[in-house]
Design an enzyme around this catalytic site. Structure first.
Site: not given
Ligand SMILES: [Zn+2]
Length: 309
Positions: A125, A162, A164, A246
């Site tokens: 991120h 991931d 996200h 995740d």
């Molecule tokens: Zn994540």
């Protein structure tokens, strides 16, 4: 395959407030899984601390200065909404980078076929100029640029599974066609980017979003129809993985229902690609994964597949 695993106890010393999902117990759970005899041949290496200059391969100088200013002498400091620093956080973050570039060196020197970096804080991120979502520095982006500078890699592919979206990695390589960034992730979900029509200036970004409650078949279908063809076409000479776990069905931060075997399967497909164009070279970096059991199971199967080829 020869597989190296980079680890360091300093990764446990990056502290977070109580109840924060990105906690040291994540690595303890993975370590416990790695005690199984299946991992006897895994070559475990202490990750070295990375030089601060490596940060500048993917980030503005102001970003590095800002992170350093945010490191407290004691207690804990909130850097942004979700990201906290404690006194050892800078050393931990730089050691994550050090492990990543050491792994890149190892696969290019033929000392390993592939490698996994069991580091925290995660990285995907972190944008050019922004700490975000538990991430200080974008380890996978730094690893890609380092491979290009230090080993003459021309085409580096990053696969980010991931749950996200890897907004930071997309931000850094948006206008860099020497890097292909492919991501599967849940939409809608934090951080809100990663739509299909975000393609980078040269179609070097491939986003394959998944709807909430998607399962194994949706994930594998996104891989087969979007990610794998893009990789085949790109012919990377290094394959990097932003390996978050995740999207596992047990994970509390998202609503995708993968099982451990999906990560084994996806790893196998990437090993095939790396075998064809990249001399087997894969460097995989831990990103998210917040259910301890789901993380340990999934990362364990991922590492086992890296070892078995
Ligand atoms: Zn994540």
């Amino acid at each position: 395959m020869t597989t190296k695993l980079y680890e360091n106890t300093v990764f446990l010393e990056h502290g977070v407030p109580g109840g924060h999902p990105e906690r040291p117990d994540r690595l303890k759970a993975l370590n416990l899984a790695l005690e199984h005899p299946n991992f006897a041949d895994l070559e475990r290496v202490e990750a070295p601390i990375g030089d601060e200059d490596l940060v500048l391969l993917a980030h503005a100088e102001e970003h590095l200065r800002g992170v350093k200013r945010g490191i407290p002498d004691e207690d804990i400091n909130q850097l942004e909404a979700d990201t906290y620093a404690t006194p050892q956080s800078l050393v931990a973050a730089l050691t994550g980078i050090g492990g990543a570039v050491a792994a890149v060196d190892a696969v290019f020197k033929g000392e390993a076929d592939n490698a996994f970096i069991a580091a925290r804080p995660p990285g995907h991120h972190a944008e050019k100029n922004k700490v975000m979502g538990f991430c200080f520095f974008n380890n996978v982006a730094i690893a890609a640029r380092y491979a290009q500078r230090a080993h003459g890699a021309e085409r580096v592919a990053i696969v980010d599974w991931d749950v996200h979206h890897g907004n930071g990695t997309q931000d850094i390589f948006w206008d860099d066609p020497s890097v292909l960034f492919c991501s599967t992730h849940q939409i809608p979900l934090y951080p809100g980017t990663g739509a299909k029509d975000e393609t980078g200036v040269r179609n070097n970004i491939v986003n394959a979003p998944l709807s909430p409650n998607s399962g194994s078949e949706h994930f594998r279908d996104a891989f087969r129809t979007r990610v794998l063809p893009a990789l085949e076409n790109f012919r990377p000479d290094l394959l990097l993985i932003s390996a978050g776990f995740d999207a596992h069905h047990r994970d509390p931060l998202a609503q995708i229902n993968l099982v451990g075997e999906d990560f084994d399967w996806a790893t196998g497909r990437l090993i095939d690609i790396a075998g064809r164009s990249a001399g087997n070279r894969i460097v995989s970096l831990l990103e998210g994964g917040y259910d301890l059991q789901g993380l340990a199971e999934s990362a364990g199967l991922h590492i086992l597949r890296l070892m078995r080829g």
